[in-house]
Design a protein around this motif. Structure first.
Motif, mmCIF file in Angstrom:
data_model
loop_
_atom_site.group_PDB
_atom_site.id
_atom_site.type_symbol
_atom_site.label_atom_id
_atom_site.label_comp_id
_atom_site.label_asym_id
_atom_site.label_seq_id
_atom_site.Cartn_x
_atom_site.Cartn_y
_atom_site.Cartn_z
ATOM 1 N N LEU A 1 119.081 -1.403 -50.050
ATOM 2 C CA LEU A 1 118.291 -2.546 -50.484
ATOM 3 C C LEU A 1 117.285 -2.906 -49.402
ATOM 4 N N PRO A 2 116.081 -3.315 -49.776
ATOM 5 C CA PRO A 2 115.039 -3.582 -48.774
ATOM 6 C C PRO A 2 115.360 -4.813 -47.932
ATOM 7 N N ASP A 3 115.248 -4.648 -46.638
ATOM 8 C CA ASP A 3 115.462 -5.763 -45.720
ATOM 9 C C ASP A 3 114.145 -6.203 -45.094
ATOM 10 N N ALA A 4 113.289 -5.239 -44.771
ATOM 11 C CA ALA A 4 111.990 -5.555 -44.184
ATOM 12 C C ALA A 4 111.028 -4.405 -44.461
ATOM 13 N N VAL A 5 109.769 -4.743 -44.669
ATOM 14 C CA VAL A 5 108.689 -3.762 -44.774
ATOM 15 C C VAL A 5 107.599 -4.260 -43.834
ATOM 16 N N ARG A 6 107.434 -3.590 -42.689
ATOM 17 C CA ARG A 6 106.549 -4.110 -41.650
ATOM 18 C C ARG A 6 105.476 -3.075 -41.285
ATOM 19 N N PRO A 7 104.243 -3.526 -41.105
ATOM 20 C CA PRO A 7 103.148 -2.595 -40.862
ATOM 21 C C PRO A 7 103.006 -2.203 -39.399
ATOM 22 N N GLN A 8 102.257 -1.144 -39.164
ATOM 23 C CA GLN A 8 101.795 -0.803 -37.821
ATOM 24 C C GLN A 8 100.615 -1.714 -37.510
ATOM 25 N N MET A 9 100.557 -2.254 -36.281
ATOM 26 C CA MET A 9 99.526 -3.214 -35.930
ATOM 27 C C MET A 9 98.956 -2.913 -34.548
ATOM 28 N N LEU A 10 97.939 -3.673 -34.170
ATOM 29 C CA LEU A 10 97.391 -3.605 -32.829
ATOM 30 C C LEU A 10 97.431 -5.006 -32.241
ATOM 31 N N PHE A 11 98.156 -5.169 -31.149
ATOM 32 C CA PHE A 11 98.220 -6.429 -30.417
ATOM 33 C C PHE A 11 97.295 -6.301 -29.208
ATOM 34 N N TYR A 12 96.495 -7.339 -28.943
ATOM 35 C CA TYR A 12 95.608 -7.243 -27.778
ATOM 36 C C TYR A 12 95.468 -8.595 -27.088
ATOM 37 N N ASN A 13 95.272 -8.523 -25.765
ATOM 38 C CA ASN A 13 95.107 -9.708 -24.930
ATOM 39 C C ASN A 13 93.644 -10.122 -24.985
ATOM 40 N N ALA A 14 93.328 -11.124 -25.799
ATOM 41 C CA ALA A 14 91.945 -11.535 -26.004
ATOM 42 C C ALA A 14 91.292 -12.032 -24.718
ATOM 43 N N GLU A 15 92.082 -12.643 -23.842
ATOM 44 C CA GLU A 15 91.531 -13.158 -22.587
ATOM 45 C C GLU A 15 91.038 -12.015 -21.699
ATOM 46 N N VAL A 16 91.782 -10.915 -21.677
ATOM 47 C CA VAL A 16 91.370 -9.750 -20.886
ATOM 48 C C VAL A 16 90.084 -9.154 -21.447
ATOM 49 N N PHE A 17 90.006 -9.046 -22.755
ATOM 50 C CA PHE A 17 88.797 -8.488 -23.373
ATOM 51 C C PHE A 17 87.588 -9.384 -23.095
ATOM 52 N N GLU A 18 87.789 -10.683 -23.173
ATOM 53 C CA GLU A 18 86.688 -11.614 -22.915
ATOM 54 C C GLU A 18 86.270 -11.563 -21.443
ATOM 55 N N ARG A 19 87.242 -11.476 -20.540
ATOM 56 C CA ARG A 19 86.955 -11.462 -19.110
ATOM 57 C C ARG A 19 86.058 -10.277 -18.732
ATOM 58 N N TYR A 20 86.279 -9.148 -19.366
ATOM 59 C CA TYR A 20 85.512 -7.958 -19.002
ATOM 60 C C TYR A 20 84.397 -7.633 -20.006
ATOM 61 N N GLY A 21 84.178 -8.523 -20.944
ATOM 62 C CA GLY A 21 83.068 -8.348 -21.866
ATOM 63 C C GLY A 21 83.206 -7.152 -22.792
ATOM 64 N N VAL A 22 84.424 -6.912 -23.261
ATOM 65 C CA VAL A 22 84.678 -5.805 -24.190
ATOM 66 C C VAL A 22 84.965 -6.397 -25.573
ATOM 67 N N ASP A 23 84.283 -5.890 -26.579
ATOM 68 C CA ASP A 23 84.405 -6.423 -27.934
ATOM 69 C C ASP A 23 85.624 -5.824 -28.626
ATOM 70 N N PRO A 24 86.649 -6.618 -28.935
ATOM 71 C CA PRO A 24 87.844 -6.053 -29.577
ATOM 72 C C PRO A 24 87.584 -5.537 -30.986
ATOM 73 N N ALA A 25 86.477 -5.966 -31.622
ATOM 74 C CA ALA A 25 86.183 -5.515 -32.985
ATOM 75 C C ALA A 25 85.985 -4.008 -33.052
ATOM 76 N N MET A 26 85.602 -3.396 -31.930
ATOM 77 C CA MET A 26 85.393 -1.946 -31.935
ATOM 78 C C MET A 26 86.683 -1.185 -32.188
ATOM 79 N N MET A 27 87.831 -1.854 -32.029
ATOM 80 C CA MET A 27 89.110 -1.161 -32.149
ATOM 81 C C MET A 27 89.559 -0.981 -33.593
ATOM 82 N N ASN A 28 88.670 -1.185 -34.540
ATOM 83 C CA ASN A 28 88.993 -0.894 -35.937
ATOM 84 C C ASN A 28 89.215 0.595 -36.160
ATOM 85 N N THR A 29 88.636 1.421 -35.317
ATOM 86 C CA THR A 29 88.838 2.869 -35.402
ATOM 87 C C THR A 29 89.440 3.370 -34.092
ATOM 88 N N PHE A 30 90.035 4.545 -34.151
ATOM 89 C CA PHE A 30 90.599 5.111 -32.929
ATOM 90 C C PHE A 30 89.514 5.538 -31.953
#
Length: 465
Positions: free
Chosen positions: A163-192
């Motif tokens: 019986l199903p207990d959980a169905v969980r996706p693969q995700m990407l977690f990122y530290n937004a403060e680190v990306f902002e500090r170094y001026g890297v746009d996290p939106a680019m990570m939509n693709t590998f």
């Protein structure tokens, strides 16, 4: 389903010889599993169950689930006035299979657990050996109540064994403060491709202080980076449709493991043991910027990161443009063990049904998990997911609703790798080669060639469900 007509022997190498004497044909019919369905579902007639103990086995921290069921038993004292739950942590699913097999051989069904929480590989191995009750007649009439594909990985030969207990996706977690500090746009990570570029920019702009992610020297690299992540997203195969080993020449495998190799070879992955304190310390210090991981990783972040609370964000997994599908969902299952005793089958089904459909009780339990940094997941019930509760913002994610993001990340999924009775042994073989690669003792090309050769020599042809 050729393998279901084989003798009842355990496929895992740890216990093949031990269990060779267990001869039977297909898994036995459920001991009352179908007949108890009407009483177990909502609206059915309630039964009264005798005093006794229900034993639960699971990896991880089953004590948190026990909190819900203890509360349920208190609320339903008229149904099960003298029943209690015992939660036991097992090291691995292989260990559970070994113990259950030995109990079965000796006829000691009482020592078996009543419930075992398993992943898809575990379900296949347990069902193959006849240790799981068939839930087809119970679950099928209400399948439309739950997220699509909830029992796909537990369906074998047209029969549903869990019986199903959980169905969980693969995700990407990122530290937004680190990306902002170094001026890297996290939106680019939509693709590998963009994920790789983000890692390069973080490394360059931080002077080598920030790593895109981590790599584990042990078995977790194959388990989480590859089997659950990159391999299904790249459309990779270990076996072809006939069960022949194809991993050595498979283009999807080369895409998946080649990408991991590129990240590692460019020095974008911080080498440390997963789920250990040094990993969390490096993350809190801003050394590790992202995790490409299943949604379950949320509980480990909330429970172990103290300095970066509020800095984290989550998004759907990146995609390979040439493939185009997102992360493959990972399911876990609530499995009823065939103990040759129907006494508690209806109660066990009712416990599951109420857990996955009682919205108010589930929210109360989730609030408790949030307080204690315990594990929980989005509901598998479509009706429960409509509740605004599952779109509430999270302080840990800087006001983002992680729950909503998790649900959205189930869209456009990749198919999981085909699961066979040989997969547990295959995982050991493949992981050993990946571990040797991470240690710097061979190239990824050599690792792929070696795993291909070892799979052919030690397993040969797998039995495809």
């Amino acid at each position: 389903m050729k393998w279901f007509r084989a003798k009842r022997i355990v496929a895992l190498t740890l216990i093949t010889a031990l269990l060779a004497a267990c001869g039977t044909t297909e898994p036995p019919a459920p001991g009352g599993g179908g007949s108890a369905a009407a009483s177990a579902q909502a609206g059915g007639k309630s039964e009264s169950y005798p005093s006794g103990k229900l034993v639960w086995w699971a990896t991880g921290q089953p004590k948190f689930r026990k909190m819900y069921f203890d509360s349920w038993l208190e609320r339903n004292a008229d149904i099960a006035p003298g029943v209690e739950v015992e939660a036991t942590t097992i090291a691995t699913n292989n260990d559970a299979l070994q113990k259950i097999a030995m109990y079965s051989m000796s006829g000691d069904y009482e020592s078996m657990p009543d419930i075992l929480f398993l992943d898809s590989v575990g379900v296949v191995n347990m069902a193959m050996n006849g240790f799981l009750l068939d839930m087809t007649d119970y679950y099928s009439p209400m399948a439309d109540q739950f997220v699509p594909g909830a029992v796909s990985d537990a369906t074998i030969g047209g029969k549903i064994y869990a019986l199903p207990d959980a169905v969980r996706p693969q995700m990407l977690f990122y530290n937004a403060e680190v990306f902002e500090r170094y001026g890297v746009d996290p939106a680019m990570m939509n693709t590998f491709d963009g994920y790789l570029e983000a890692g390069r920019q973080l490394k360059e702009k931080s002077g080598g202080k920030v790593y895109l992610s981590y790599i584990d020297p042990g078995s977790y690299t194959w388990r989480y980076w590859c089997r659950r992540g990159l391999m299904p997203q790249a459309g990779a195969k270990i076996w072809d449709d006939a069960g022949n080993v194809v991993i050595g020449e498979d283009p999807g495998t080369k895409l998946a493991l080649g990408f991991l190799d590129q990240l590692n070879s460019e020095g974008l992955l911080y080498k440390t043991d997963m789920m250990q304190q040094p990993l969390y310390e490096a993350t809190d210090e801003g050394i590790i910027a992202t995790y490409y991981m299943g949604a379950f990783w949320d509980e480990f972040m909330r429970g172990n990161l103290t300095q970066t609370v509020g800095d984290w964000r989550a998004m759907a997994a990146p995609v390979f443009p040439e493939i185009g599908t997102g992360g493959a969902p990972v399911s876990t299952f609530y499995c009823l063990i065939d103990k040759h005793d129907d006494t508690y089958v209806g109660l066990l089904q009712k416990l599951w049904y109420d857990f996955v459909t009682d919205g108010e009780a589930y929210k109360t339990w989730v609030d408790q998990m949030m307080t204690e940094n315990g594990p929980y997941n989005n509901p598998v019930s479509l009706e429960m997911l409509k509740d605004p509760y599952w779109q509430e913002p999270s302080d840990f994610y800087g006001g983002q609703s992680f729950r909503k993001t998790e649900s959205e990340a189930l869209n456009n999924p990749s198919a999981n790798l085909v699961v066979t009775p040989s997969d547990a042994e295959a995982d050991n073989i493949i992981s050993a080669e990946i571990e040797t690669y991470v240690a710097g003792e061979q190239t990824m090309e050599q690792a792929i060639a070696n795993m291909d050769r070892e799979l052919k020599a030690r397993i040969g042809q797998a039995q495809i469900p």
